[in-house]
Write an enzyme that holds these catalytic residues in place. Structure first.
Site, short mmCIF file in Angstrom:
data_model
loop_
_atom_site.label_atom_id
_atom_site.label_comp_id
_atom_site.label_asym_id
_atom_site.label_seq_id
_atom_site.Cartn_x
_atom_site.Cartn_y
_atom_site.Cartn_z
N CYS A 137 53.73 29.41 8.30
CA CYS A 137 53.41 27.98 8.04
C CYS A 137 54.49 27.30 7.21
O CYS A 137 54.22 26.29 6.55
CB CYS A 137 52.06 27.81 7.34
SG CYS A 137 50.69 28.45 8.27
N1 ALA Z 1 49.95 30.56 4.15
C1 ALA Z 1 49.56 31.87 4.47
C2 ALA Z 1 50.74 32.78 4.64
O1 ALA Z 1 51.72 32.60 3.98
C3 ALA Z 1 48.61 31.95 5.58
O2 ALA Z 1 50.65 33.71 5.40
#
Ligand code: ALA
Length: 395
Positions: free
Chosen positions: A353
């Site tokens: 993300c």
């Molecule tokens: N933000 C989360 C990750 O870094 C889901 O995997």
């Protein structure tokens, strides 16, 4: 002698072997958290702050007690803790409720998680601060970007890709020179480092319960009392209303003003136990143990073939490592699947993300290993053994 944290995590003591290296995505849960959630269902199910029977009283007390624990963890007043769904929800709350002018500007870096970037990207003017090779903010560039129109600076304390720890104190004091507010995304740091919001003089701080040993679906927004009071609430309903009539509505005070509807009670109770776990075990001790693991992993990585770190690893960091493979034709998800199926090792593959950061690196994906207190040097050895076993594929 380090504490054996593993014994606190039932999933590691069950019938299935698991080397869990994906704690940046979500951590495993200690027994105390699981028990708090199940006890809510098996012993004292009730809604909170609405009824006056025994179970309602027990649940309401435990709920507010959990808020106190979060406040203790951050060193603030419990009225400054708003329960949300997760860090994303907390950021959306601030982005939607902060009063802004047309000319208001927002500063962040390309390291921000989509959840911290997108709520401000939509309809708001965002400027990006340059990063150095470690992914640290270029403070000179930051100074150049800051103006009296800067409304808010958004910074992730620890990157979920590099694990490097931003110099928060410097960033916050520069922002204050221009009266800009600062929102810290502590999703990847809260389980690793002591955080004192008063010493840092941070305005808003967000994190998700599930990345700090707590349940999913529960998050936290810390906000300074006067700032929370100035936010326009954006949800209305029960719980946040003291009295509604056809003509008038009297709202409850903060933090309840932002908690419309029946909350995730069991999530909050589990979160309270997660805070207790971190407080009892001391984040200083936890950080020390994790530094040992980080150094061990880094040593091993130096001698491993077929993998190359996507970023510099600074000594101010937590044990999160993201790398690419020598063989650019192999699908990283496939490799992650092999590690899982053949070696019981859970790693993350993809962009975590952090799309803007991958664009900055000009890379399309990475394999991420993120370690936490239940991991051991032996597991790290197992991981590097597995990598050597699949050299034919990754080199
Ligand atoms: N933000 C989360 C990750 O870094 C889901 O995997």
């Amino acid at each position: 002698m380090d504490k054996n944290y593993r014994e606190d995590f039932p999933i590691l003591n069950g019938p299935h072997s698991l080397v869990y290296f994906d704690s940046a995505a979500t951590t495993l849960k200690p027994a105390s958290v699981i028990t708090a959630v199940t006890r809510f269902y098996t012993e004292h199910t009730a809604n909170i702050s609405r009824s006056h029977h025994r179970n309602a009283q027990i649940s309401t007390e435990l709920f507010e007690d959990a808020r106190e624990k979060v406040a203790t963890l951050l060193n603030c007043d419990s009225s400054e803790i708003v329960f949300t769904q997760n860090a994303t929800d907390s950021v959306n709350l601030v982005a939607s409720c902060l009063s802004c002018k047309m000319e208001s500007q927002f500063i962040m870096s390309t390291l921000e998680h989509n959840s911290a970037y997108l709520p401000f990207k939509i309809n708001k003017s965002v400027k990006f601060v340059n990063l150095d090779a470690n992914g640290f903010w270029d403070l000179n560039h930051f100074k150049d970007l800051l103006t009296h129109e800067t409304k808010l600076v958004v910074v992730s304390h620890v990157s979920n890709v590099t694990g490097n720890i931003q110099p928060l104190k410097d960033i916050i004091s520069l922002a204050k020179e221009k009266n800009a507010l600062v929102l810290v995304d502590a999703s990847q740091s809260i389980a690793h480092l002591p955080i004192n919001v008063k010493n840092l003089d941070v305005d808003f701080l967000v994190f998700s319960g599930h990345k700090m040993l707590g349940p999913s679906g529960i998050g936290v927004l810390y906000g300074k009392k006067d700032l929370l009071s100035d936010l326009q609430h954006y949800r209305v309903g029960g719980g946040m209303t003291a009295r509604a009539s056809r003509d008038t509505i009297t709202f409850n005070d903060i933090p309840h003003l932002f908690e419309a509807g029946t909350p995730n009670i069991e999530g909050v109770l589990g979160l309270g136990k997660a805070c207790e776990y971190l407080l009892v075990n001391s984040r200083e001790k936890i950080h020390k143990y994790l530094q040992k693991l980080r150094d061990y992993f880094q040593q091993k990585l130096k001698h491993a073939g077929g993998v190359r770190m996507l970023h510099e690893k600074h000594h101010d960091s937590v044990p999160i490592f993201t790398f690419e493979l020598g063989n650019k034709n192999v699908d990283l998800n496939y490799v992650a699947r092999i590690l899982s199926e053949n070696y019981n090792i859970a790693v993350n593959s993809g962009m975590q993300c952090a799309h803007l950061f991958y664009d900055t690196l000009k890379k399309s994906a990475g394999i991420r290993v993120s370690l936490y207190i239940y991991n051991t040097q032996y597991e790290i050895d197992q991981f590097f053994y597995a990598l050597s076993d699949i050299q034919y594929l990754i080199e």
